[in-house]
Design a protein around this motif. Structure first.
Motif, short mmCIF file in Angstrom:
data_model
loop_
_atom_site.label_atom_id
_atom_site.label_comp_id
_atom_site.label_asym_id
_atom_site.label_seq_id
_atom_site.Cartn_x
_atom_site.Cartn_y
_atom_site.Cartn_z
N ILE A 122 48.10 -79.59 4.22
CA ILE A 122 47.99 -80.80 5.03
C ILE A 122 48.44 -80.49 6.45
N VAL A 123 47.54 -80.70 7.40
CA VAL A 123 47.80 -80.43 8.81
C VAL A 123 48.01 -81.75 9.54
N ASP A 124 49.12 -81.88 10.26
CA ASP A 124 49.34 -83.08 11.06
C ASP A 124 48.73 -82.84 12.44
N MET A 125 47.65 -83.56 12.74
CA MET A 125 46.91 -83.33 13.98
C MET A 125 47.70 -83.74 15.23
N ARG A 126 48.62 -84.70 15.10
CA ARG A 126 49.46 -85.08 16.25
C ARG A 126 50.32 -83.89 16.69
N ILE A 127 50.90 -83.20 15.70
CA ILE A 127 51.72 -82.03 16.00
C ILE A 127 50.83 -80.89 16.49
N LYS A 128 49.70 -80.69 15.84
CA LYS A 128 48.78 -79.60 16.22
C LYS A 128 48.33 -79.72 17.67
N PHE A 129 48.07 -80.97 18.12
CA PHE A 129 47.59 -81.19 19.48
C PHE A 129 48.72 -81.53 20.45
N ASN A 130 49.98 -81.39 20.03
CA ASN A 130 51.14 -81.68 20.89
C ASN A 130 51.07 -83.09 21.48
N LEU A 131 50.86 -84.07 20.61
CA LEU A 131 50.73 -85.46 21.07
C LEU A 131 51.97 -86.28 20.77
N GLY A 132 53.11 -85.65 20.69
CA GLY A 132 54.35 -86.38 20.45
C GLY A 132 54.69 -86.44 18.98
N ALA A 133 55.86 -87.00 18.70
CA ALA A 133 56.35 -87.09 17.32
C ALA A 133 55.47 -88.03 16.51
N PRO A 134 55.05 -87.59 15.34
CA PRO A 134 54.23 -88.47 14.49
C PRO A 134 55.06 -89.57 13.85
N THR A 135 54.43 -90.70 13.65
CA THR A 135 55.04 -91.76 12.86
C THR A 135 54.08 -92.06 11.72
N TYR A 136 54.63 -92.33 10.57
CA TYR A 136 53.81 -92.56 9.40
C TYR A 136 53.97 -94.02 8.98
N ASP A 137 52.85 -94.75 8.95
CA ASP A 137 52.89 -96.16 8.57
C ASP A 137 51.70 -96.46 7.66
N GLN A 138 51.43 -97.74 7.45
CA GLN A 138 50.36 -98.12 6.52
C GLN A 138 48.98 -97.74 7.03
N PHE A 139 48.83 -97.41 8.32
CA PHE A 139 47.53 -97.03 8.87
C PHE A 139 47.31 -95.52 8.83
N THR A 140 48.38 -94.75 8.64
CA THR A 140 48.29 -93.29 8.63
C THR A 140 47.45 -92.86 7.43
#
Length: 157
Positions: free
Chosen positions: A61-79
């Motif tokens: 599982i790759v977190d694209m926010r981290i991969k693209f350096n877009l800030g700290a990811p947050t995980y919610d019901q839309f993730t």
């Protein structure tokens, strides 16, 4: 996405990361799932959140926010996790949300801008314009098989 064209254009799954909208070929998408806990793998790069067992298949599982350096990811019901089939491998990518499937005609797709060495745009296939939307089109095969990802061995040319 070049091979995914038909008379009606290119079909892409649109998703968001932060305030930007991205698209990947719908032909690469296997399924869309809610974000669940993952099993962390020691010494994996930060953008690889871990792995999940998907019906007997271990899926990175790759977190694209981290991969693209877009800030700290947050995980919610839309993730969501988009499960992709890439070069015979199954990979999941975490995105903020999925919006819809879009169809772009060839005249709605502009080439990705050249950014020199400041930004690697090799994995971009172009920018799609649809009404007031601009969708960054990603060559997910190229991105996931890039040397810095190291997820999938180099694809046969």
């Amino acid at each position: 996405m070049q091979n995914d064209t038909n008379r009606n254009g290119i079909e892409a799954l649109a998703f968001t990361l932060g305030t930007e909208e991205y698209g990947v070929s719908i032909l690469k998408v296997q399924e869309i799932r809610g974000y669940d806990a993952v099993t962390r793998i020691a010494n994996a790069p930060d953008f690889i959140k871990g792995v999940v067992n998907l019906r007997g298949i271990i899926v990175p599982i790759v977190d694209m926010r981290i991969k693209f350096n877009l800030g700290a990811p947050t995980y919610d019901q839309f993730t969501v996790v988009i499960i992709l089939s890439i070069a015979g491998h199954v990979v999941g990518m975490v995105v903020d949300s999925v919006s819809d499937v879009i169809t772009l005609t060839p005249d709605q797709i502009k080439p990705a801008p050249e950014m020199g060495t400041a930004l690697n745009t090799d994995y971009l296939t172009g920018l799609g314009t649809l009404d007031q939307r601009m969708v960054i089109l990603i060559d997910i095969d190229r991105l996931m098989s890039s040397a810095d990802s190291g997820l999938i061995g180099k694809l046969a040319a």
